[in-house]
Design an enzyme around this catalytic site. Sequence first.
Site, PDB file in Angstrom:
ATOM      1  N   HIS A 114     -73.392  59.137  48.431  1.00 52.28           N
ATOM      2  CA  HIS A 114     -72.934  59.521  49.773  1.00 52.28           C
ATOM      3  C   HIS A 114     -73.611  58.639  50.814  1.00 52.28           C
ATOM      4  O   HIS A 114     -74.502  57.847  50.514  1.00 52.28           O
ATOM      5  CB  HIS A 114     -73.213  61.008  50.052  1.00 52.28           C
ATOM      6  CG  HIS A 114     -74.657  61.364  50.255  1.00 52.28           C
ATOM      7  ND1 HIS A 114     -75.071  62.595  50.693  1.00 52.28           N
ATOM      8  CD2 HIS A 114     -75.799  60.638  50.090  1.00 52.28           C
ATOM      9  CE1 HIS A 114     -76.382  62.626  50.788  1.00 52.28           C
ATOM     10  NE2 HIS A 114     -76.843  61.462  50.418  1.00 52.28           N
ATOM     11  N   CYS A 150     -80.085  56.561  55.506  1.00 53.21           N
ATOM     12  CA  CYS A 150     -78.939  57.302  54.950  1.00 53.21           C
ATOM     13  C   CYS A 150     -77.620  56.901  55.608  1.00 53.21           C
ATOM     14  O   CYS A 150     -76.551  57.301  55.138  1.00 53.21           O
ATOM     15  CB  CYS A 150     -79.147  58.803  55.097  1.00 53.21           C
ATOM     16  SG  CYS A 150     -80.549  59.402  54.140  1.00 53.21           S
ATOM     17  N   HIS A 178     -77.673  60.476  44.407  1.00 49.77           N
ATOM     18  CA  HIS A 178     -78.605  61.564  44.102  1.00 49.77           C
ATOM     19  C   HIS A 178     -78.185  62.227  42.803  1.00 49.77           C
ATOM     20  O   HIS A 178     -77.002  62.275  42.474  1.00 49.77           O
ATOM     21  CB  HIS A 178     -78.590  62.636  45.191  1.00 49.77           C
ATOM     22  CG  HIS A 178     -79.121  62.167  46.505  1.00 49.77           C
ATOM     23  ND1 HIS A 178     -80.463  62.013  46.758  1.00 49.77           N
ATOM     24  CD2 HIS A 178     -78.477  61.807  47.639  1.00 49.77           C
ATOM     25  CE1 HIS A 178     -80.624  61.588  47.996  1.00 49.77           C
ATOM     26  NE2 HIS A 178     -79.440  61.444  48.565  1.00 49.77           N
ATOM     27  N   ASP A 199     -68.838  64.821  40.146  1.00 48.82           N
ATOM     28  CA  ASP A 199     -69.751  64.029  39.315  1.00 48.82           C
ATOM     29  C   ASP A 199     -69.313  62.570  39.229  1.00 48.82           C
ATOM     30  O   ASP A 199     -68.150  62.276  38.945  1.00 48.82           O
ATOM     31  CB  ASP A 199     -69.819  64.644  37.907  1.00 48.82           C
ATOM     32  CG  ASP A 199     -70.953  64.065  37.078  1.00 48.82           C
ATOM     33  OD1 ASP A 199     -72.022  63.766  37.647  1.00 48.82           O
ATOM     34  OD2 ASP A 199     -70.764  63.899  35.860  1.00 48.82           O
TER      35      ASP A 199
HETATM   36 ZN    ZN Z   1     -78.808  60.927  50.373  1.00 40.25          ZN
END
Ligand code: ZN
Length: 136
Positions: free
Chosen positions: A14, A33, A41, A79
């Site tokens: 992300h 980020c 993650h 996933d």
């Molecule tokens: Zn992150």
Amino acid sequence: MILLTRKADFSAAHYYWNEAWTAEENERAFGKCSNRNGHGHNYTLEVTVAGEVDPVSGFVVDLKALKEIIEREVVSVYDHRHLNLEVPEFRQAIPTTENIAIAIWRRLEGKVPGTKLHRVRVYEMPDLFADYLGEA
Ligand SMILES: [Zn+2]
């Protein structure tokens, strides 16, 4: 009433970006980020359901059914995906841990027979998690 929790894991990428802000504002708010190439993650999900223990089976929920619902509704969708680019709910909502917990709640609510969804907990890292308990 008794609570039962099942865990599941998924890995996903992300980035954090608010389209209403400039690049500078995004970098200031989200730091590393905000890199639009994304980063990954290993998420851990805990789904807690509430109900009564069946006096015959001794279970509050069909464990196999719960596992299959989590797999079908969440893990198979999230996933090894880039959440911003491949999962519809994150085209608008920034895929923070908080928003992921809310999105998973919406995917699971009403789908587990005979129980009430009680809590969705999402760990982004071992020391960071968000709990969603539904609308207050
Ligand atoms: Zn992150």
